[in-house]
Design an enzyme around this catalytic site. Structure first.
Site, PDB file in Angstrom:
ATOM      1  N   ASP A   1      14.243  10.572 -20.132  1.00 48.00           N
ATOM      2  CA  ASP A   1      13.587   9.282 -19.940  1.00 48.00           C
ATOM      3  C   ASP A   1      12.335   9.241 -20.810  1.00 48.00           C
ATOM      4  OD1 ASP A   1      13.355   6.750 -18.918  1.00 48.00           O
ATOM      5  OD2 ASP A   1      12.424   7.359 -17.042  1.00 48.00           O
TER       6      ASP A   1
ATOM      7  N   ILE B   1      10.257   2.780 -10.047  1.00 46.83           N
ATOM      8  CA  ILE B   1      10.681   3.606  -8.924  1.00 46.83           C
ATOM      9  C   ILE B   1       9.505   4.028  -8.052  1.00 46.83           C
ATOM     10  CG2 ILE B   1      11.828   5.763  -8.278  1.00 46.83           C
ATOM     11  CD1 ILE B   1      13.718   3.718  -9.408  1.00 46.83           C
ATOM     12  N   ALA B   2       8.357   4.297  -8.646  1.00 46.83           N
ATOM     13  CA  ALA B   2       7.215   4.823  -7.900  1.00 46.83           C
ATOM     14  C   ALA B   2       5.927   4.419  -8.601  1.00 46.83           C
ATOM     15  CB  ALA B   2       7.312   6.347  -7.797  1.00 46.83           C
ATOM     16  N   GLN B   3       4.804   4.728  -7.959  1.00 46.80           N
ATOM     17  CA  GLN B   3       3.507   4.521  -8.586  1.00 46.80           C
ATOM     18  C   GLN B   3       2.646   5.760  -8.371  1.00 46.80           C
ATOM     19  OE1 GLN B   3       2.276   0.871  -6.679  1.00 46.80           O
ATOM     20  NE2 GLN B   3       0.843   1.917  -5.325  1.00 46.80           N
ATOM     21  N   VAL B   4       1.613   5.910  -9.216  1.00 45.98           N
ATOM     22  CA  VAL B   4       0.828   7.138  -9.257  1.00 45.98           C
ATOM     23  C   VAL B   4      -0.638   6.822  -8.963  1.00 45.98           C
ATOM     24  CG1 VAL B   4       0.095   9.092 -10.683  1.00 45.98           C
ATOM     25  CG2 VAL B   4       2.406   8.161 -10.922  1.00 45.98           C
TER      26      VAL B   4
ATOM     27  N   ALA C   1      -0.847   4.123 -12.612  1.00 46.56           N
ATOM     28  CA  ALA C   1       0.398   3.706 -13.260  1.00 46.56           C
ATOM     29  C   ALA C   1       1.353   3.223 -12.186  1.00 46.56           C
ATOM     30  CB  ALA C   1       1.016   4.851 -14.051  1.00 46.56           C
ATOM     31  N   SER C   2       2.122   2.206 -12.527  1.00 43.92           N
ATOM     32  CA  SER C   2       3.093   1.657 -11.586  1.00 43.92           C
ATOM     33  C   SER C   2       4.388   1.407 -12.340  1.00 43.92           C
ATOM     34  CB  SER C   2       2.568   0.353 -10.984  1.00 43.92           C
ATOM     35  OG  SER C   2       3.503  -0.189 -10.073  1.00 43.92           O
ATOM     36  N   ALA C   3       5.438   2.084 -11.913  1.00 43.28           N
ATOM     37  CA  ALA C   3       6.738   1.971 -12.579  1.00 43.28           C
ATOM     38  C   ALA C   3       7.754   1.374 -11.620  1.00 43.28           C
ATOM     39  CB  ALA C   3       7.187   3.334 -13.094  1.00 43.28           C
TER      40      ALA C   3
END
Length: 522
Positions: free
Chosen positions: A282, A130-133, A126-128
């Site tokens: 959120d 603020i950050a990615q996982v 996942a890529s958002a």
């Protein structure tokens, strides 16, 4: 100059992706059309409008991506094609390079990647904004998720926040509505929560607190944090396996009770808000999954805890009373609460405010969620608040945003869900626990440890208080006696001085009279 360049870039992006046709179609200013023609060479009008909007928000940066995430849940306000594209912002923001993510992880832990993990998936799951996982496996075999903060985020956010602060100041100075809406305070709240998201240790602490709060509810799961591997830029947590809540057909095919899932979501939200005063703020579909594991089938899975809302006891009590008054259609009580809380000016007439609130809300009761647009209700309430100069409370901005998310999720899961009737029994039960005998018993039980410590000390504390009072009165009496003696001495001194002055004057008058007698004789 940097800020002017940023404003110019925003305007250029809007025009380049043809967003003026979406958001500025009602503007007839010639200069705007002329500017559009200047940049027409770079305009991208061949792609669908939703895709153009998504690409523009991605180009503008994390704050605008956050805005798009909120919009994506409002399918009642947006065309479906636009909402579907904006939904991609929730977990499909373009990732930064895997090699850079691996380097950031090694830098955070001060060790090679394979010294920490038995395996590490280079491709982010996942890529958002603020950050990615990334998924990984620890040396002891535990499956984990590794969240890595995007590099350079602080500088990008600070630049956009400076523009927002300036814009808020202009709005506040330029209109009466601006002063009432407190835009600078709202931006300050937004600033705070964005910076909280940039500290991943704070996010891990939020998750731990929410996990403790939700343990007894058995409706939602929160990942456990691996505290030995949590830093401000990288955190490691238990890997959660679930289906995104937006995949309704897949959940239904797996046997999940969708209407119950929708009701559970409302229960989770109101429990977090009114029982704990600590809520996930959120709650867009990218942050919520549903477990299909046999032991936890049908439970929610919460992810991404960078934005958490908190409410004080007075906030919770005020909001609960407002909700209950709304559910009971007691609009007079709603008006009275606005006056008691100071939200409405003191001179506001209760009957006028009551009538305005009734006109806003009465048409929406006893109707399923699919026929209710909270956006339209909020618009009517905004018009009412504008008329009565009701002040918007910045500390409740996150709660308002989360309510919009809940409505979007509920509409997606079960269009027949009646949000009001689902929430009303919960709020009434909560108020009975707070105000009734059960609430009193709970508060006494919570204060019992303090009472147990104070009771043995009470006689000594009472004696010390009485002795201090006696000493104070004695000191006061001694002070009064001393002061009286000083006053008496001062009076005697004054009388002596007066006698000396009168005697001197008499002596001088006598000398003057003797001289006059001598002159008269001769």
């Amino acid at each position: 100059m940097r800020h002017l360049l940023r404003l110019g870039f925003i305007a250029f992006t809007v025009l380049r992706f043809g967003l003026d046709e979406l958001a500025l179609s009602s503007f007839k200013h010639r200069w705007l059309r002329a500017l559009a023609r200047v940049v027409a060479i770079g305009r991208r009008l061949d792609a669908p409008r939703g895709e153009r909007l998504r690409l523009a928000l991605e180009r503008l940066g994390p704050i605008f991506v956050k805005f798009g995430q909120v919009l994506s849940t409002r399918r009642d306000l947006l065309p479906l094609d636009v909402a579907d594209e904006l939904a991609k912002l929730q977990d499909r923001v373009p990732p930064f390079p895997a090699s850079q993510a691996a380097a950031l992880v090694e830098q955070a832990f001060g060790r090679p990647l394979l010294a920490v993990f038995a395996s590490f998936e280079r491709e982010p799951v996942a890529s958002a904004s603020i950050a990615q996982v990334h998924f990984a496996v620890l040396q002891d075999g535990r499956e984990v998720a590794v969240k890595v903060l995007r590099p350079g985020m602080l500088v990008a956010i600070e630049n956009d926040l400076i523009l927002l602060r300036k814009l808020a100041a202009w709005v506040e100075r330029g209109s009466l509505d601006g002063k009432r809406l407190k835009p600078r305070e709202v931006v300050a709240e937004f600033d705070k929560y964005l910076h909280d998201e940039l500290d991943l240790v704070r996010e891990a602490a939020n998750a731990a607190q929410l996990r403790r709060n939700m343990e007894g509810l058995r409706l939602v799961m929160v990942p456990e944090m691996i505290w030995d591997l949590c830093t401000p830029g990288v955190i490691v947590m238990e890997r959660m396996k679930g289906v995104p809540i937006s995949h309704v057909q897949r959940l239904r095919a797996a046997g999940v009770d969708i209407p119950k899932l929708a009701r559970d979501g409302v229960t989770i939200f109101f429990t977090q808000v009114f029982r704990d005063g600590f809520f996930h703020a959120d709650m867009h579909p990218g942050n919520i999954q549903v477990s299909l594991e046999p032991a936890t089938f049908g439970r929610y899975i919460s992810l991404d805890f960078g934005i958490i809302g908190t409410l004080t006891e007075s906030d919770k009590d005020y909001l609960a009373q407002n909700f209950i008054a709304f559910f009971r259609r007691d609009y007079k009580r709603v008006a009275e609460l606005h006056l008691e809380s100071g939200w409405a000016p003191k001179g506001t007439r209760v009957d006028e405010l009551e009538g305005a609130v009734r006109a806003c809300c009465e048409p929406y009761f006893d109707r399923p969620l699919k026929e209710i647009s909270l956006g339209q209700v909020l618009l009517r309430l905004f018009q009412t608040s504008r008329r009565f100069n009701v002040e918007i409370q910045p500390q409740l901005v996150l709660l308002q945003k989360t309510l919009l998310n809940i409505e979007g999720l509920g509409r997606q899961l079960d269009p027949e869900l009646d949000l009001w009737s689902t929430a009303k029994p919960f709020l009434e039960r909560w108020m009975n626990q707070q105000i009734g005998w059960r609430g009193l018993a709970e508060r006494l039980r919570a204060e019992a440890p303090r009472y147990a410590k104070l009771l043995p000390e009470l006689p000594r504390l009472l004696h010390d208080a009485l002795q201090a009072r006696v000493d104070e009165r004695a000191a006061s009496s001694a002070h009064e006696a001393h002061w009286a003696a000083l006053v008496a001495e001062q009076r005697r001194t004054n009388r002596l001085l007066q006698g000396i002055v009168f005697a001197g004057l008499g002596f001088l008058l006598g000398l003057l009279a003797a001289q006059l007698w001598q002159q008269w004789r001769f």
